[in-house]
Design an enzyme around this catalytic site. Structure first.
Site, PDB file in Angstrom:
ATOM      1  N   PHE A  15     -54.852 -41.932  34.981  1.00  0.00           N
ATOM      2  CA  PHE A  15     -54.207 -41.045  35.960  1.00  0.00           C
ATOM      3  C   PHE A  15     -54.135 -41.717  37.344  1.00  0.00           C
ATOM      4  CE2 PHE A  15     -55.675 -37.552  39.003  1.00  0.00           C
ATOM      5  CZ  PHE A  15     -54.397 -37.262  39.446  1.00  0.00           C
ATOM      6  N   LEU A  75     -61.386 -49.311  38.377  1.00  0.00           N
ATOM      7  CA  LEU A  75     -61.246 -47.867  38.134  1.00  0.00           C
ATOM      8  C   LEU A  75     -61.581 -47.476  36.706  1.00  0.00           C
ATOM      9  CD1 LEU A  75     -59.445 -48.247  40.783  1.00  0.00           C
ATOM     10  CD2 LEU A  75     -58.107 -46.331  39.934  1.00  0.00           C
ATOM     11  N   THR A  94     -69.448 -48.783  30.144  1.00  0.00           N
ATOM     12  CA  THR A  94     -68.223 -48.998  30.918  1.00  0.00           C
ATOM     13  C   THR A  94     -68.542 -49.073  32.402  1.00  0.00           C
ATOM     14  OG1 THR A  94     -66.815 -47.943  29.265  1.00  0.00           O
ATOM     15  CG2 THR A  94     -65.984 -47.968  31.520  1.00  0.00           C
ATOM     16  N   TYR A 147     -72.465 -40.518  33.316  1.00  0.00           N
ATOM     17  CA  TYR A 147     -71.432 -40.785  34.330  1.00  0.00           C
ATOM     18  C   TYR A 147     -72.081 -40.957  35.699  1.00  0.00           C
ATOM     19  CZ  TYR A 147     -67.061 -39.956  36.954  1.00  0.00           C
ATOM     20  OH  TYR A 147     -65.973 -40.066  37.796  1.00  0.00           O
ATOM     21  N   GLN A 164     -76.593 -60.470  47.840  1.00  0.00           N
ATOM     22  CA  GLN A 164     -77.069 -61.700  47.210  1.00  0.00           C
ATOM     23  C   GLN A 164     -76.018 -62.815  47.229  1.00  0.00           C
ATOM     24  OE1 GLN A 164     -79.172 -60.658  43.667  1.00  0.00           O
ATOM     25  NE2 GLN A 164     -79.366 -62.759  42.955  1.00  0.00           N
ATOM     26  N   THR A 177     -59.710 -35.135  42.366  1.00  0.00           N
ATOM     27  CA  THR A 177     -58.311 -35.452  42.671  1.00  0.00           C
ATOM     28  C   THR A 177     -57.441 -35.002  41.501  1.00  0.00           C
ATOM     29  OG1 THR A 177     -59.023 -37.317  44.010  1.00  0.00           O
ATOM     30  CG2 THR A 177     -56.735 -37.330  43.282  1.00  0.00           C
TER      31      THR A 177
HETATM   32  P1  NAD Z   1     -58.677 -41.467  33.716  1.00  0.00           P
HETATM   33  O1  NAD Z   1     -59.582 -41.119  32.586  1.00  0.00           O
HETATM   34  O2  NAD Z   1     -57.310 -40.891  33.733  1.00  0.00           O
HETATM   35  O3  NAD Z   1     -58.513 -43.042  33.842  1.00  0.00           O
HETATM   36  C1  NAD Z   1     -59.508 -43.959  33.470  1.00  0.00           C
HETATM   37  C2  NAD Z   1     -58.835 -45.167  32.855  1.00  0.00           C
HETATM   38  O4  NAD Z   1     -59.846 -46.117  32.490  1.00  0.00           O
HETATM   39  C3  NAD Z   1     -58.067 -44.831  31.570  1.00  0.00           C
HETATM   40  O5  NAD Z   1     -56.819 -45.468  31.587  1.00  0.00           O
HETATM   41  C4  NAD Z   1     -58.953 -45.385  30.464  1.00  0.00           C
HETATM   42  O6  NAD Z   1     -58.233 -45.722  29.310  1.00  0.00           O
HETATM   43  C5  NAD Z   1     -59.575 -46.575  31.170  1.00  0.00           C
HETATM   44  N1  NAD Z   1     -60.842 -46.995  30.571  1.00  0.00           N
HETATM   45  C6  NAD Z   1     -61.905 -46.215  30.249  1.00  0.00           C
HETATM   46  N2  NAD Z   1     -62.886 -46.952  29.721  1.00  0.00           N
HETATM   47  C7  NAD Z   1     -62.435 -48.241  29.708  1.00  0.00           C
HETATM   48  C8  NAD Z   1     -62.988 -49.477  29.286  1.00  0.00           C
HETATM   49  N3  NAD Z   1     -64.217 -49.557  28.736  1.00  0.00           N
HETATM   50  N4  NAD Z   1     -62.241 -50.606  29.418  1.00  0.00           N
HETATM   51  C9  NAD Z   1     -61.004 -50.550  29.937  1.00  0.00           C
HETATM   52  N5  NAD Z   1     -60.422 -49.414  30.367  1.00  0.00           N
HETATM   53  C10 NAD Z   1     -61.131 -48.270  30.250  1.00  0.00           C
HETATM   54  O7  NAD Z   1     -59.473 -41.077  35.044  1.00  0.00           O
HETATM   55  P2  NAD Z   1     -58.981 -41.068  36.560  1.00  0.00           P
HETATM   56  O8  NAD Z   1     -59.007 -39.678  37.051  1.00  0.00           O
HETATM   57  O9  NAD Z   1     -57.741 -41.860  36.710  1.00  0.00           O
HETATM   58  O10 NAD Z   1     -60.189 -41.837  37.255  1.00  0.00           O
HETATM   59  C11 NAD Z   1     -60.089 -43.224  37.588  1.00  0.00           C
HETATM   60  C12 NAD Z   1     -61.390 -43.663  38.246  1.00  0.00           C
HETATM   61  O11 NAD Z   1     -61.628 -42.881  39.424  1.00  0.00           O
HETATM   62  C13 NAD Z   1     -62.616 -43.518  37.360  1.00  0.00           C
HETATM   63  O12 NAD Z   1     -63.473 -44.613  37.565  1.00  0.00           O
HETATM   64  C14 NAD Z   1     -63.265 -42.255  37.864  1.00  0.00           C
HETATM   65  O13 NAD Z   1     -64.654 -42.259  37.656  1.00  0.00           O
HETATM   66  C15 NAD Z   1     -62.916 -42.298  39.347  1.00  0.00           C
HETATM   67  N6  NAD Z   1     -62.907 -40.936  39.922  1.00  0.00           N
HETATM   68  C16 NAD Z   1     -61.882 -40.084  39.671  1.00  0.00           C
HETATM   69  C17 NAD Z   1     -61.918 -38.796  40.204  1.00  0.00           C
HETATM   70  C18 NAD Z   1     -60.795 -37.825  39.975  1.00  0.00           C
HETATM   71  O14 NAD Z   1     -60.918 -36.682  40.414  1.00  0.00           O
HETATM   72  N7  NAD Z   1     -59.710 -38.178  39.351  1.00  0.00           N
HETATM   73  C19 NAD Z   1     -63.012 -38.395  40.981  1.00  0.00           C
HETATM   74  C20 NAD Z   1     -64.049 -39.294  41.189  1.00  0.00           C
HETATM   75  C21 NAD Z   1     -63.980 -40.581  40.671  1.00  0.00           C
END
Ligand code: NAD
Ligand code: UDP
Length: 349
Positions: A15, A75, A94, A147, A164, A177
């Site tokens: 996303f 991400l 991850t 998480y 480091q 978001t």
């Molecule tokens: P999402 O689940 O839509 O996107 C995560 C992406 O990471 C996906 O495309 C998934 O296929 C990929 N992925 C997962 N594990 C993987 C791996 N081992 N290797 C390669 N790719 C992998 O989530 P999002 O909402 O787009 O969030 C993106 C980042 O932002 C994340 O790290 C999340 O923790 C952080 N985040 C998002 C929010 C939010 O509200 N959207 C809030 C806080 C933090």
């Protein structure tokens, strides 16, 4: 004019990642989108596939990677509680191994590296609103811990690599978001409520619905992420990025029902374990250091999400606004990069 860089985005088919890739491609940077499609999908970046400066690579971030890059945005990680709890061991891997591999790549290439951290760092916060000096209230053994603790460990790694090895790091703590391109089966509250309302199905409130969150529209968030990454000489401390306007989940449900004109009823379901009771970012640091603050009010953002899911439900092509810089360029019939993707391969240490 800004220098064109080669930029790796892990989780780029997710996303947030898809909007970030779009923004970087529109600015002319050479973008390598790396994803294992766990919660991401090709459809989210389908409109970028014909761009010469966009490369998609299937890769799992738990495995080391080498690429000649100037910047890395890390991400990769499922963000929805439903998804990150479905395979908690993988979620820890991850977060921790993904961060390590991103940092090692940054160390080898001298790249600047960004970490998508989270408000979950603060757990069920005893301080309200949350500013970056708060150390949090996190259960280390609960269902959300894979998480929360994974992300906390990733932050630790980022700051240890900085101390480091002198790595140039940026850490954003992202608060809830929302926007188009969220997965329909995502399980997060905005997509759940909007889809339930559009289908006139019961809207599921967990607990009594009085817990709070603060919702940031995706465009605002991506602007904040980019401002943080591009800031020179940089903001060393973590930076909260989120919308400081706080809503109860009951208030969110009412607004969604009003905007959709739905006949859905509200139903109450048990509150998941360790569900934070309140959450609101203090964004003073982001505002003072980056000049950033969100612009899209929840009502306007929700209208876009409703429009998006309405399209998904009626199988219309999703109406997501694509930056003018992308639409102005004629798409290529066949996407080919000169290096054929050879820039990415196993890390030879
Ligand atoms: P999402 O689940 O839509 O996107 C995560 C992406 O990471 C996906 O495309 C998934 O296929 C990929 N992925 C997962 N594990 C993987 C791996 N081992 N290797 C390669 N790719 C992998 O989530 P999002 O909402 O787009 O969030 C993106 C980042 O932002 C994340 O790290 C999340 O923790 C952080 N985040 C998002 C929010 C939010 O509200 N959207 C809030 C806080 C933090
Ligand atoms: N929630 C809800 N109904 C749903 C989905 C979520 O009431 O169908 C609640 C959930 O219990 C939490 C809030 O909405 O209090 C936000 O949940 P989400 O999963 O979107 O993100 P979180 O902030 O918990 O990671």
């Amino acid at each position: 004019m800004t220098r064109q860089k080669t930029i790796l985005v892990t989780g780029g088919a997710g996303f947030l990642g898809s909007f970030l890739c779009e923004s970087l491609v529109a600015d002319g940077h050479s973008v390598i989108c790396l994803d294992n499609f766990h919660t991401g999908a090709r459809e989210k970046i389908a409109h970028l596939m014909d761009e010469e400066n966009f490369e998609l690579v299937w890769h799992d971030v738990t495995v080391p990677v080498h690429a000649d890059v100037d910047e890395i945005y890390n991400l990769a990680c499922p963000a929805s509680p439903v998804h990150y709890q479905s395979d908690p061991v993988k979620t820890v891997k991850t977060n921790v191994m993904g961060a390590l591999n991103a940092l090692e790549l940054a160390r080898h290439t001298q790249a600047k590296v960004f970490q998508a951290s989270t408000s979950e760092i603060y757990g069920d916060p005893a301080v309200h609103p949350q500013d970056e000096t708060y150390w949090g209230n996190v259960n280390s053994i609960g269902p959300r811990s894979c998480y929360d603790e994974g992300k906390r460990c990733a932050e630790t790694l980022f700051y240890d690599y900085h101390r480091q090895y002198g790595l140039e790091i940026r850490v954003a703590r992202i608060f809830n978001t929302y926007g188009p391109r969220m997965n329909a089966d995502d399980g997060r509250v905005v997509s759940n409520f909007v889809l339930q309302a559009l289908k006139n199905e019961p809207v599921t409130l967990y607990g009594n619905g009085m817990q709070t969150r603060s919702f940031c529209y995706v465009d605002d968030l991506i602007r904040g992420i980019r401002a943080l990454m591009d800031h020179e000489p940089g903001v060393l401390h973590p930076v909260n990025l989120g919308n400081p306007v706080e809503f109860t989940m009951r208030g969110l449900a009412d607004l969604v029902l009003e905007l959709t004109g739905s006949r859905s009823e509200l139903v109450f379901r048990p509150l998941p374990q360790d569900d934070p009771r309140q959450r609101r970012p203090d964004i003073t640091r982001a505002t003072e250091a980056l000049g950033w603050q969100p612009e899209v009010p929840l009502r306007r953002g929700l209208e876009k999400v409703i429009d998006y899911f309405d399209g998904v439900l009626s199988r219309r092509p999703a109406r997501v606004e694509v930056p003018a810089a992308l639409t102005a360029r004629p798409p290529l019939a066949v996407r080919r990069r000169a290096n054929g993707g050879a820039a990415v391969g196993p890390l030879a240490l």
